[in-house]
Design an enzyme around this catalytic site. Structure first.
Site, PDB file in Angstrom:
ATOM      1  CG  ASN A   1      -7.464   3.133   0.481  1.00 10.42           C
ATOM      2  OD1 ASN A   1      -6.434   2.842   2.165  1.00 10.42           O
ATOM      3  ND2 ASN A   1      -7.800   3.748   0.150  1.00 10.42           N
TER       4      ASN A   1
ATOM      5  CG  HIS B   1       0.493   6.130  -0.897  1.00 10.46           C
ATOM      6  ND1 HIS B   1      -0.747   7.815  -0.469  1.00 10.46           N
ATOM      7  CD2 HIS B   1      -0.325   5.021  -0.053  1.00 10.46           C
ATOM      8  CE1 HIS B   1      -1.762   7.344   0.009  1.00 10.46           C
ATOM      9  NE2 HIS B   1      -2.064   5.928  -0.052  1.00 10.46           N
TER      10      HIS B   1
ATOM     11  CG  HIS C   1      -1.664   1.805   1.372  1.00 11.26           C
ATOM     12  ND1 HIS C   1      -2.453   1.654   2.726  1.00 11.26           N
ATOM     13  CD2 HIS C   1      -2.318   2.090   0.183  1.00 11.26           C
ATOM     14  CE1 HIS C   1      -3.364   2.522   2.457  1.00 11.26           C
ATOM     15  NE2 HIS C   1      -2.978   3.011   1.414  1.00 11.26           N
TER      16      HIS C   1
END
Length: 864
Positions: free
Chosen positions: A714, A522, A517
């Protein structure tokens, strides 16, 4: 001139004749000579405060995109016009919005407007959402702005916006060439000084802002990036002063707040910021106001029953935060937010939905088939791999202790060699990257293993767990301590098996949050955003294609560094690696390759697919597990994205030579490799960017990672991670050994032992509060196949093709729904009856109905 839109064909040069006749279409003067013309403008502003801004304090000048001023070499510049308030809009939960109008008189020689500058004499910032300029022949020029405008006394310069028309650098009208260059120079800055809130400067920096050595040596953290030991993607530079106690570390923002520098174009809109703050307060209020005794030792505050965990989701709570929890909470959130939470406690009576994993069957999470199904259709379906050789080995070649004899009897009549050859044995591997750190981790009050879990692909398409190997470091890498635990249906062995699964799930939860994640979506995307803004003009077609997929990412990453990833932050408090969380992620970044981030390449790497030479198969691969919801749905979306990207790129680039000749594109690609991902610049994982196919694969991968991959990882977190026994973030006990005191404690009450093994109440509550926030869609979210503005690009051909892309996604969604209703596809729901909806494109037009925890929809970007 023929302006008929050409039909789409399979040729990459389908656009060529259209481009040659239309690339400068509508660039003639907009009306007859010897005539004064009126340009009418409309500007949509969202305010960051309750009152609208007096229009007389805002002025606008418009640049021609077709006629040069011989004195400046830029487009003709109109006189100034002041705003006049036209209409105010205020929705129940939105910040106030005002539409302003202007009128500007220009000469008949002015040409077509293609840019404007805006200046604010007001003392407050405002968010300029969009603008449009209507010419005298009723043509409307659109500007998608979506940026903050700050007072001129802060910025010292006017703010420039370009229209939605795209040009490659070599095709830029002469009137815009100098403006294009000046704007890019301004965005790059000089790499000096501390950035202020109102700046729009994009630059790179190391992750030197996670530690806080001024608070004490225990808050010293390694600098991530720029070294062989700690390689990492770059983040956006803030230029804050360095810490006094640790001169290599950047000082932390003081006082802590929701503010941290990101370029103003990357900051949340007022509505998004307001909504996110509300989500955070709501989650903290709900999950951290649980009934508890005053317990001085945090480690002893364990849950006592499953009913106590269920009570977390009930609205019937006591209305205070207990002393022990208050003190822990103050360590991870700003004091101002803490005060806001305590004020909101008395108003909290809402009952949240139960996480889906327990919504229909409160014990489905314990089912072995559900355990296996979540590796294919849960919130982390990207780690499971096909086992190519038995037994598994570590990187030193040391064999696993799992014996062939103990699993062969569970293979539905297959021999082990047959099952491996037919790709029916799968492994969830959390061994090699954890083993070097376990002694250090386990010295801090937690109990962690490195784990390997083997599964067998049954004839009904579900994964049956075969064995779990739990490992601890030995005196050397070649001498580890292994323990193998086998599935059991009842009695002591079944209880031990449940403890082993819990340790595996804790491993998987940490890998999911830190690597799959955070790091692989990101963190790795942020350098692409910075390079795009520094090297590709907003007029560049690739900038316009990518920009929706970068929305809000830099801001949410800055908040993650402020609250989640920092020393003593939320992730260090709830994940078992504690203070070495980010250090472990550095090791995993060493394995990251850009050319393996696309879905087909990822599936091939993990052995979940093989190459398919059939030219009629657009994915180029064949799945080994046909009922693999993440892969099946994802491949359809991947193909749709790639076809859209191919059509977009082939419209603007006639051939491979045009790719090499694009100076902005080449500078962009070079900067990503040498600066943004500078620690990987010598790797062979980068495309050469000399062909159209290189560009298409790169852009498809970026869009996939930022949209569908991130959504799959997510937005299902509350459904699965929201119930801590299903996916705990740490364990406080090892699986007990026979003959020990702990084994006697376990035999006496296996359920009580299991509960004591889970995180304590504060850690559990904080973890659930976090996934509650992360799983929510915001009201202003824009989804794959959609844009904030219907005229997001001034090109009819591209808009028509984008409409086809949206239609493709709607058809994909229909097919996903049909698969979810097929009873033969057991992984689509599983024992917990959780329908796999995380890759629903959700291209419906109403976004307000999709806000909150929906478990469906693919936002365009990594926006939370």
């Amino acid at each position: 001139m023929n302006t008929e839109t050409p039909k789409r064909t399979s040729s990459p040069n389908w656009h060529t004749s259209y481009v040659k006749t239309n690339i400068f279409n509508n660039l003639n003067p907009i009306c007859q000579a010897n005539q004064q013309l009126i340009l009418k403008g409309k500007f949509v502003i969202i305010h960051n405060h309750t009152k609208s801004i007096p229009g007389k304090l805002i002025s606008v000048q418009i640049y021609s995109g077709t006629d040069e001023d011989p004195d400046t070499g830029k487009g003709m510049l109109s006189g100034k016009a002041k705003f006049k308030q036209c209409e105010s809009i205020k929705h129940n939960h939105d910040a106030p919005t005002t539409i302003y109008k202007i009128k500007i008189h220009v000469g008949s020689h002015f040409g077509t407007p293609r840019a404007f500058v805006i200046q604010s004499q007001h003392n407050k910032k405002f968010f300029l959402q969009s603008a449009s300029i209507e010419t005298s022949n009723n043509r409307i020029i659109h500007f998608d702005c979506n940026s903050w405008v700050y007072p001129i006394k802060k910025t010292k310069s006017d703010r420039l916006f370009f229209s939605n028309r795209c040009y490659l650098p070599s095709q830029t009208p002469r009137a815009l060439v100098e403006l294009r260059k000046e704007e890019l120079d301004r965005l790059r800055g000089n790499g000096m000084g501390e950035r202020k809130e109102w700046d729009r400067i994009y630059d790179y920096d190391l992750y030197n802002d996670l530690g806080d050595p001024d608070k004490g040596p225990e808050h010293l953290r390694p600098i991530l990036g720029g070294s062989r030991l700690y390689p990492y993607p770059r983040r956006g530079r803030t230029g804050r002063k360095h810490s006094i106690a640790g001169p290599s570390s950047e000082s932390r923002p003081q006082p802590m707040s929701f503010d941290m520098y990101v370029p103003s174009d990357e900051r949340f809109s007022p509505n998004k910021l307001k909504e996110l703050k509300s989500y955070c307060v709501h989650a903290m209020v709900h999950f951290l106001s649980t009934k508890a005794e005053l317990i001085p030792q945090r480690s002893s505050a364990s849950v006592q029953s499953f009913e106590e965990i269920f009570d977390m989701f009930s609205g019937n709570k006591n209305q205070t935060i207990e002393g022990w929890m208050k003190e822990n909470l103050k360590k991870v959130i700003p004091i101002d937010h803490f005060k806001e939470i305590t004020r909101a406690i008395k108003e909290n009576h809402e009952q949240l939905p139960f996480p889906q994993i327990i919504a229909e069957n409160e014990w489905a999470w314990k089912d072995d088939m559900e355990f296996g199904r979540q590796m294919l259709a849960g919130t982390h379906p990207v780690r499971i791999q096909c086992l190519k050789k038995f037994p598994p080995r570590n990187k030193f070649g040391v064999r696993s202790s799992i014996k062939q004899s103990i699993i062969e009897q569970k293979l539905e009549g297959w021999t082990l060699s047959q099952a491996v050859e037919q790709r029916r044995i799968f492994i969830l591997d959390h061994h090699d990257y954890l083993i070097p750190y376990l002694n250090r981790i386990n010295a801090n009050g937690v109990c962690a293993y490195a784990s390997r879990t083997l599964f067998f692909l049954r004839s009904d398409g579900m994964l049956k767990p075969l064995a779990i190997e739990l490992s601890l470091p030995g005196p050397s890498p070649h001498l580890e301590f292994h323990r193998v635990i086998l599935p059991a249906k009842q009695g002591t062995q079944a209880a031990l098996w449940q403890l082993a699964k819990t340790h595996v799930l804790a491993n998987d939860a940490v890998y999911h949050q830190l690597m799959s994640h955070w790091l692989y979506t990101h963190a790795v995307v942020e350098p692409f955003i910075i390079a795009t803004k520094r090297r590709l003009s907003v007029m560049h077609p690739i900038h316009r294609l990518l920009n929706p997929h970068f929305k809000d990412t830099m801001h949410i990453n800055a908040l993650a560094r402020l609250y989640l990833l920092n020393s003593g932050g939320i992730l260090e408090r709830i994940l078992f690696p504690g203070e070495i969380c980010m250090q472990i992620s550095c090791d995993l970044y060493k394995e990251w390759r850009f050319d393996e981030q696309g879905l087909p390449a990822d599936l091939l790497k993990r052995g979940m697919a093989v190459e398919d030479p059939d030219i009629n198969n657009p994915t180029g691969i064949q799945l080994m597990v046909l009922d693999y919801p993440y892969a099946t749905d994802g491949l359809e979306i991947w193909v749709a994205i790639k076809e859209w990207v191919m059509d977009f790129c082939s419209f603007f680039y006639e051939d491979d030579e045009a790719i090499e000749a694009d100076i902005e594109l080449q500078a962009w690609w070079s900067e990503i490799r040498t600066q943004g991902h500078g620690d990987k610049h010598n790797d062979t994982c980068w495309y050469e960017m000399t062909k159209l196919s290189h560009l298409v694969e790169t852009l498809t991968t970026l869009i996939w990672v930022a949209s569908a991959r991130h959504a799959s990882l997510n937005y299902g977190q509350y459904a699965y991670n929201g119930y801590p026994p299903n996916r705990p973030t740490l364990c406080r006990k090892f699986v007990p050994l026979e003959g020990t005191v702990e084994f006697g404690e376990f035999l006496k009450d296996p359920d009580k032992f299991f509960l004591k093994m889970l995180p304590d109440r504060f850690e559990m509550s904080l973890a659930v509060a976090l996934v509650d926030v992360l799983s929510r869609h915001t009201c202003e979210e824009v989804y794959l196949g959609c844009h904030q503005s219907p005229g997001w690009i001034d090109n009819e051909v591209i808009l028509n093709r984008f409409a086809e892309f949206k239609q493709d996604l709607k058809e994909i969604e229909t097919r996903i729904m049909q698969r979810n209703r097929d009873p033969k596809l057991k992984n689509r729901r599983g024992p917990a009856n959780i329908e796999y909806t995380l890759l629903y494109p959700d291209t419906s037009t109403s976004s307000n109905s999709r806000s909150g925890i929906t478990g469906r929809g693919i936002p365009n970007s990594i926006s939370i």
